[in-house]
Design a protein around this motif. Structure first.
Motif, PDB file in Angstrom:
ATOM      1  N   ASP A 117       0.850  -1.192   0.000  1.00  0.00           N
ATOM      2  CA  ASP A 117       0.000   0.000   0.000  1.00  0.00           C
ATOM      3  C   ASP A 117       0.889   1.247   0.000  1.00  0.00           C
ATOM      4  N   SER A 118       0.721   2.127   0.978  1.00  0.00           N
ATOM      5  CA  SER A 118       1.532   3.352   1.038  1.00  0.00           C
ATOM      6  C   SER A 118       2.782   3.146   1.886  1.00  0.00           C
ATOM      7  N   TYR A 119       3.056   1.895   2.265  1.00  0.00           N
ATOM      8  CA  TYR A 119       4.232   1.564   3.060  1.00  0.00           C
ATOM      9  C   TYR A 119       5.242   0.809   2.196  1.00  0.00           C
ATOM     10  N   CYS A 120       6.425   0.616   2.781  1.00  0.00           N
ATOM     11  CA  CYS A 120       7.454  -0.169   2.102  1.00  0.00           C
ATOM     12  C   CYS A 120       8.134  -1.069   3.117  1.00  0.00           C
ATOM     13  N   GLU A 121       8.264  -2.348   2.776  1.00  0.00           N
ATOM     14  CA  GLU A 121       8.924  -3.313   3.644  1.00  0.00           C
ATOM     15  C   GLU A 121      10.369  -3.504   3.185  1.00  0.00           C
ATOM     16  N   PHE A 122      11.281  -3.409   4.126  1.00  0.00           N
ATOM     17  CA  PHE A 122      12.710  -3.604   3.859  1.00  0.00           C
ATOM     18  C   PHE A 122      13.123  -4.987   4.340  1.00  0.00           C
ATOM     19  N   TYR A 123      13.859  -5.697   3.505  1.00  0.00           N
ATOM     20  CA  TYR A 123      14.437  -6.984   3.882  1.00  0.00           C
ATOM     21  C   TYR A 123      15.947  -6.871   3.713  1.00  0.00           C
ATOM     22  N   THR A 124      16.678  -6.994   4.809  1.00  0.00           N
ATOM     23  CA  THR A 124      18.122  -6.816   4.798  1.00  0.00           C
ATOM     24  C   THR A 124      18.811  -8.064   5.323  1.00  0.00           C
ATOM     25  N   MET A 125      20.138  -8.007   5.364  1.00  0.00           N
ATOM     26  CA  MET A 125      20.913  -9.137   5.864  1.00  0.00           C
ATOM     27  C   MET A 125      20.678  -9.365   7.352  1.00  0.00           C
ATOM     28  N   ASN A 126      20.340  -8.292   8.086  1.00  0.00           N
ATOM     29  CA  ASN A 126      20.277  -8.401   9.540  1.00  0.00           C
ATOM     30  C   ASN A 126      18.887  -8.250  10.138  1.00  0.00           C
ATOM     31  N   LYS A 127      18.011  -7.503   9.469  1.00  0.00           N
ATOM     32  CA  LYS A 127      16.690  -7.276  10.042  1.00  0.00           C
ATOM     33  C   LYS A 127      15.716  -6.869   8.947  1.00  0.00           C
ATOM     34  N   ASN A 128      14.442  -6.931   9.288  1.00  0.00           N
ATOM     35  CA  ASN A 128      13.378  -6.513   8.386  1.00  0.00           C
ATOM     36  C   ASN A 128      12.509  -5.483   9.107  1.00  0.00           C
ATOM     37  N   PHE A 129      12.044  -4.492   8.386  1.00  0.00           N
ATOM     38  CA  PHE A 129      11.192  -3.493   9.005  1.00  0.00           C
ATOM     39  C   PHE A 129      10.363  -2.783   7.933  1.00  0.00           C
ATOM     40  N   THR A 130       9.386  -2.019   8.384  1.00  0.00           N
ATOM     41  CA  THR A 130       8.464  -1.316   7.486  1.00  0.00           C
ATOM     42  C   THR A 130       8.550   0.180   7.725  1.00  0.00           C
ATOM     43  N   VAL A 131       8.531   0.960   6.646  1.00  0.00           N
ATOM     44  CA  VAL A 131       8.535   2.423   6.756  1.00  0.00           C
ATOM     45  C   VAL A 131       7.306   2.980   6.048  1.00  0.00           C
ATOM     46  N   SER A 132       6.908   4.154   6.482  1.00  0.00           N
ATOM     47  CA  SER A 132       5.689   4.756   5.940  1.00  0.00           C
ATOM     48  C   SER A 132       5.982   5.632   4.733  1.00  0.00           C
ATOM     49  N   LYS A 133       6.605   5.025   3.718  1.00  0.00           N
ATOM     50  CA  LYS A 133       6.901   5.709   2.468  1.00  0.00           C
ATOM     51  C   LYS A 133       6.632   4.747   1.321  1.00  0.00           C
ATOM     52  N   PRO A 134       6.109   5.243   0.194  1.00  0.00           N
ATOM     53  CA  PRO A 134       5.868   4.358  -0.954  1.00  0.00           C
ATOM     54  C   PRO A 134       7.177   3.921  -1.601  1.00  0.00           C
ATOM     55  N   LEU A 135       7.127   2.820  -2.315  1.00  0.00           N
ATOM     56  CA  LEU A 135       8.323   2.246  -2.928  1.00  0.00           C
ATOM     57  C   LEU A 135       8.956   3.196  -3.940  1.00  0.00           C
ATOM     58  N   LYS A 136       8.155   3.953  -4.676  1.00  0.00           N
ATOM     59  CA  LYS A 136       8.709   4.851  -5.695  1.00  0.00           C
ATOM     60  C   LYS A 136       9.602   5.912  -5.058  1.00  0.00           C
ATOM     61  N   GLU A 137       9.267   6.319  -3.826  1.00  0.00           N
ATOM     62  CA  GLU A 137      10.103   7.312  -3.155  1.00  0.00           C
ATOM     63  C   GLU A 137      11.383   6.670  -2.628  1.00  0.00           C
ATOM     64  N   ILE A 138      11.276   5.446  -2.127  1.00  0.00           N
ATOM     65  CA  ILE A 138      12.464   4.720  -1.683  1.00  0.00           C
ATOM     66  C   ILE A 138      13.419   4.513  -2.848  1.00  0.00           C
ATOM     67  N   GLU A 139      12.875   4.208  -4.022  1.00  0.00           N
ATOM     68  CA  GLU A 139      13.696   3.997  -5.213  1.00  0.00           C
ATOM     69  C   GLU A 139      14.494   5.254  -5.552  1.00  0.00           C
ATOM     70  N   LYS A 140      13.871   6.425  -5.428  1.00  0.00           N
ATOM     71  CA  LYS A 140      14.563   7.681  -5.712  1.00  0.00           C
ATOM     72  C   LYS A 140      15.664   7.951  -4.688  1.00  0.00           C
ATOM     73  N   ILE A 141      15.399   7.603  -3.450  1.00  0.00           N
ATOM     74  CA  ILE A 141      16.374   7.857  -2.394  1.00  0.00           C
ATOM     75  C   ILE A 141      17.609   6.992  -2.574  1.00  0.00           C
ATOM     76  N   ILE A 142      17.394   5.709  -2.798  1.00  0.00           N
ATOM     77  CA  ILE A 142      18.531   4.792  -2.965  1.00  0.00           C
ATOM     78  C   ILE A 142      19.307   5.131  -4.229  1.00  0.00           C
ATOM     79  N   ASN A 143      18.588   5.260  -5.357  1.00  0.00           N
ATOM     80  CA  ASN A 143      19.201   5.745  -6.597  1.00  0.00           C
ATOM     81  C   ASN A 143      20.544   5.092  -6.873  1.00  0.00           C
ATOM     82  N   ASP A 144      20.576   3.770  -6.842  1.00  0.00           N
ATOM     83  CA  ASP A 144      21.814   3.028  -7.056  1.00  0.00           C
ATOM     84  C   ASP A 144      21.639   2.110  -8.265  1.00  0.00           C
TER      85      ASP A 144
END
Length: 268
Positions: free
Chosen positions: A185-212
């Motif tokens: 929905d309007s959240y984004c779930e992160f899956y990492t090597m050490n932990k998983n968590f959810t942030v209240s930002k859409p995926l399209k905004e996360i994509e712009k931030i990472i920009n890698d």
């Protein structure tokens, strides 16, 4: 992890060959780190240059005939630069460290490996300060998602870190540790090597931030770090992961646009 800004330094030493040698060794070992290095022969002239140049680092000789290096601290209400003492006399070490505080202490003749340790220490200290500021902002409830896309990109690439404020904690994630992000929905779930968590930002905004370049938006709901992909099943349109994050998936669906992107990358 290195800072991107170019540094300014002032070298204060009454011996001409000593200050010129230090200037040369800095430029040789760190050709791209400094935008300006100015040299002078006394504390009095050093104060003038410091006020003019606003240096990041001052390389300061201690044993000088007119005023010793420690007198420099009395000329400023606050010291907004790091000090590296340069001297041939070990008996000044305790006073330099315990009384005045310093970034480091270089014994003459200066060794380039010792200099490298000092500059690395400075850069790590600056990165820690940046991280502290970002964390403080996050704790106050301001997630470090800067409005300007270019600035977001610079923050991410410079620190290899992202900060997200939750209700009870601040999540700090190293970008290279992100396996994939999933839209919810309007959240984004992160899956990492050490932990998983959810942030209240859409995926399209996360994509712009990472920009890698290594992160592919393979599906409208998935942003994947390709370093963690073992294979791509073209028939099933599925990416298989090298790792299986807790409560996450080890197979990621790929949409048509993602398929074209992957095939284009493989073909290039």
């Amino acid at each position: 992890m290195k800072i991107n800004q170019k540094l300014t330094a002032v070298i204060i030493d009454d011996e001409r060959h000593a200050r010129e040698f230090l200037n040369k060794i800095i430029l040789r070992v760190f050709p791209d780190h400094f935008q300006k290095i100015v040299i002078t022969d006394s504390v009095q002239n050093g104060v003038v240059l410091i006020n003019e140049c606003r240096p990041d680092i001052v390389f300061l000789d201690i044993d000088m005939p007119d005023e010793n290096g420690f007198e420099l601290f009395k000329k400023f209400n606050s010291v907004n630069f790091e000090v590296v003492f340069t001297t041939a006399h070990q008996n000044f070490i305790m006073e330099a460290v315990n009384t005045y505080g310093c970034l480091g202490y270089l014994m003459k003749p200066i060794d380039q490996d010792d200099l490298r340790v000092i500059i690395d220490r400075f850069e790590n200290k600056m990165l820690q300060k940046q991280a502290t500021v970002l964390t403080d902002n996050a704790v106050k409830g301001n997630e470090v998602l800067v409005e300007d896309a270019n600035e977001r990109s610079e923050i991410a690439k410079k620190n290899d870190l992202l900060f997200f404020s939750g209700q009870h904690e601040v999540n700090i994630v190293k970008i290279s540790d992100i396996i994939y992000c999933r839209a919810s929905d309007s959240y984004c779930e992160f899956y990492t090597m050490n932990k998983n968590f959810t942030v209240s930002k859409p995926l399209k905004e996360i994509e712009k931030i990472i920009n890698d370049d290594i992160f592919f938006r393979v599906h409208r709901s998935y942003l994947v770090n390709m370093n963690y992909v073992s294979s791509y099943d073209k028939k099933l349109s599925v990416l298989k992961l090298l790792v299986h994050p807790q409560t996450g998936e080890n197979k990621i669906p790929v949409a048509d646009t993602g398929h074209k992107k992957i095939i284009s990358e493989i073909s290039s």
